[in-house]
Scaffold this active site. Structure first.
Site, PDB file in Angstrom:
ATOM      1  N   PRO A  99       0.137   4.528   3.069  1.00  0.00           N
ATOM      2  CA  PRO A  99      -0.125   3.218   3.663  1.00  0.00           C
ATOM      3  C   PRO A  99       1.000   2.235   3.380  1.00  0.00           C
ATOM      4  O   PRO A  99       1.511   2.169   2.268  1.00  0.00           O
ATOM      5  CB  PRO A  99      -1.425   2.777   2.977  1.00  0.00           C
ATOM      6  N   CYS A 100       1.385   1.487   4.386  1.00  0.00           N
ATOM      7  CA  CYS A 100       2.393   0.436   4.236  1.00  0.00           C
ATOM      8  C   CYS A 100       1.677  -0.900   4.319  1.00  0.00           C
ATOM      9  O   CYS A 100       1.190  -1.286   5.377  1.00  0.00           O
ATOM     10  CB  CYS A 100       3.459   0.555   5.317  1.00  0.00           C
ATOM     11  N   GLN A 101       1.603  -1.608   3.210  1.00  0.00           N
ATOM     12  CA  GLN A 101       0.772  -2.795   3.117  1.00  0.00           C
ATOM     13  C   GLN A 101       1.016  -3.860   4.181  1.00  0.00           C
ATOM     14  O   GLN A 101       0.068  -4.483   4.629  1.00  0.00           O
ATOM     15  CB  GLN A 101       0.910  -3.420   1.725  1.00  0.00           C
TER      16      GLN A 101
END
Length: 353
Positions: free
Chosen positions: A84-86
Site C-alpha cells: 500500500p502507498c499511503q
C-alpha cells in the site's frame, strides 16, 4: 536452469490482507505457503480459506530469513504483494500503519526484500498513480537481473465485475517470454451475473443463511432518496427537497457519483473501504432500497460466495469488513496474474529435463 519439480511455483504473499491475491494465485495452481500482514483481523479469513500460514508481522521489520524458510530449494520461488502507498490508499487510515513516517516505506521494504530474498519471480499490484512517482523507479532498480513487464490494467477487462484500474508488475529471472498479462478477457462480468441471485434483504437487515449478506441501515431521509434513485443515475434525479444544500451549490456539481445505484448489466464502480454506505459512492443496490451488502461487495471483488471473513459467533463489523474487502486484490485479477506466471514457467520448460 532451476527445476520446478513436482512442487511447481511456491509463493509468499506480502501485505496479504484477507487473501484476495493469495486465493487467486492458488486458483491458478501456485502453492502459496504464507501471507504476511500486520493486521490481526486478517488471520481468520486468510487461514480459513487458503492453505498458507498467516504470519502477523510488519513487513518493514521482516528480514529475508523469515521469508525464505517457506521456499523449497527444488521449487520456483515467487514473492508477491500489494504494497500500500499511503498517499493513494486507505491503508494509512485503517490503523494498520499509524507509526509510518515515510509515505513510501512499505513499497521500499518490498523492494528491499526482493533484493535480500532474490526470488525467481516477483509480482506487485498497486495504484496506477505509482508509475508517475520516483519510488516506482526505485522499486524497478531492485529488479536488476530480472526481466520486467508492467502495465496499468482495467480489472473489468479480466473478468472482474468492477471498474478498477491497477498497476500490475511481473518480473522473472528466467527471461521475458510469456511474461505479459493477456490483453483482455473474452467476456465482461456484470453486477447481475455476480450478485443477482442473492436473497433480497432490506436496509439494516441480514440474510438468515449468511451473516455477511447484511446491509447497513438507512435514515428516513436516505430511504426517501434511494427510492427516488434510478440505476446508473445520481442525486440530480431526486426531487429538489431531497437534495442536500451542498449538492445544490455550484461546487456540488463536481460530485455526481455519490448517492447512486449500480446498474445490473454493467460493471460496478470501484469497491472501496466505505462501499457499504449508500452516500459514499454509487453503492446503491440496482433495485432494492439499500446499499450493497458486505457479501455483495466481496463478490464484486470476486471472492467466492462462501468465502469466510468472520469466525463463527463473532459480530460482523461494517467498518472492519469494509476495510478488509475494499483493500483486497480482486481474486480474479490475482488468478490472471498467477495463470500468466504458470504459463511463463511452463512455456520456458522450467522443470523439464
Amino acid at each position: 536452469m532451476k527445476s520446478a519439480g513436482a512442487q511447481g511455483i511456491q509463493a509468499v504473499d506480502l501485505f496479504c490482507g484477507v487473501g484476495g491475491l493469495t486465493h487467486g494465485l492458488v486458483k491458478a495452481g501456485i502453492g502459496v505457503r504464507a501471507g504476511f500482514d500486520l493486521d490481526p483481523a486478517c488471520l481468520y479469513p486468510y487461514e480459513a480459506n487458503n492453505p498458507g500460514k498467516f504470519v502477523e508481522a510488519d513487513v518493514g521489520a521482516t528480514d529475508a530469513d523469515k521469508i525464505t524458510r517457506f521456499f523449497s530449494d527444488s521449487a520456483v520461488s515467487l514473492l508477491a504483494g500489494c504494497a500500500p502507498c499511503q498517499p493513494f490508499s486507505t491503508y494509512s487510515q485503517s490503523g494498520r500503519s499509524t507509526k509510518r513516517v515515510n509515505d513510501w516505506q512499505l513499497l521500499r521494504h518490498f523492494g528491499r526484500l526482493v533484493n535480500e530474498v532474490q526470488p525467481d519471480l516477483v509480482t506487485m499490484e498497486n495504484v496506477p498513480q505509482l508509475a508517475q512517482h520516483s519510488v516506482f523507479s526505485e522499486f524497478l532498480q531492485n529488479l536488476a537481473g530480472y526481466s520486467v513487464s508492467w502495465s496499468v490494467v482495467d480489472a473489468a477487462r479480466h473478468g472482474v465485475p468492477q471498474s478498477r484500474k491497477r498497476l500490475v508488475l511481473l518480473a522473472s529471472k528466467f527471461g521475458p517470454e510469456y511474461l505479459a498479462l493477456p490483453s483482455t478477457s473474452k467476456k465482461i462480468a456484470t453486477v447481475r451475473g455476480t450478485i443477482g441471485k442473492l436473497p433480497a434483504i432490506a436496509a439494516g437487515e441480514a440474510s438468515d443463511g449468511d451473516n455477511l449478506h447484511v446491509a447497513s441501515g438507512l435514515s428516513p431521509l436516505n430511504l426517501k432518496r434511494i427510492r427516488s434513485s434510478i440505476a446508473g443515475g445520481t442525486w440530480r434525479d431526486w426531487p429538489q427537497d431531497l437534495q442536500a444544500d451542498c449538492h445544490r451549490r455550484e461546487t456540488g456539481a463536481t460530485y455526481p457519483s455519490v448517492y447512486g445505484r449500480m446498474e445490473w448489466d454493467k460493471v460496478s464502480p470501484t469497491i472501496t473501504t466505505q462501499c457499504f454506505g449508500y452516500g459514499n459512492g454509487r453503492f446503491g443496490h440496482p433495485e432494492q432500497d439499500r446499499a450493497i451488502s458486505l457479501r455483495e461487495a466481496a463478490m464484486l471483488q470476486t471472492f467466492p460466495r462462501r468465502y469466510k471473513f468472520v469466525p463463527p459467533g463473532d459480530p460482523v463489523k461494517f467498518n472492519v469488513l469494509g476495510r478488509l474487502i475494499g483493500n483486497a486484490v480482486p481474486v480474479r485479477l490475482g488468478q490472471v496474474v498467477g495463470q500468466t506466471l504458470v504459463r511463463h514457467v511452463q512455456e520456458l520448460g522450467i522443470g523439464s529435463s
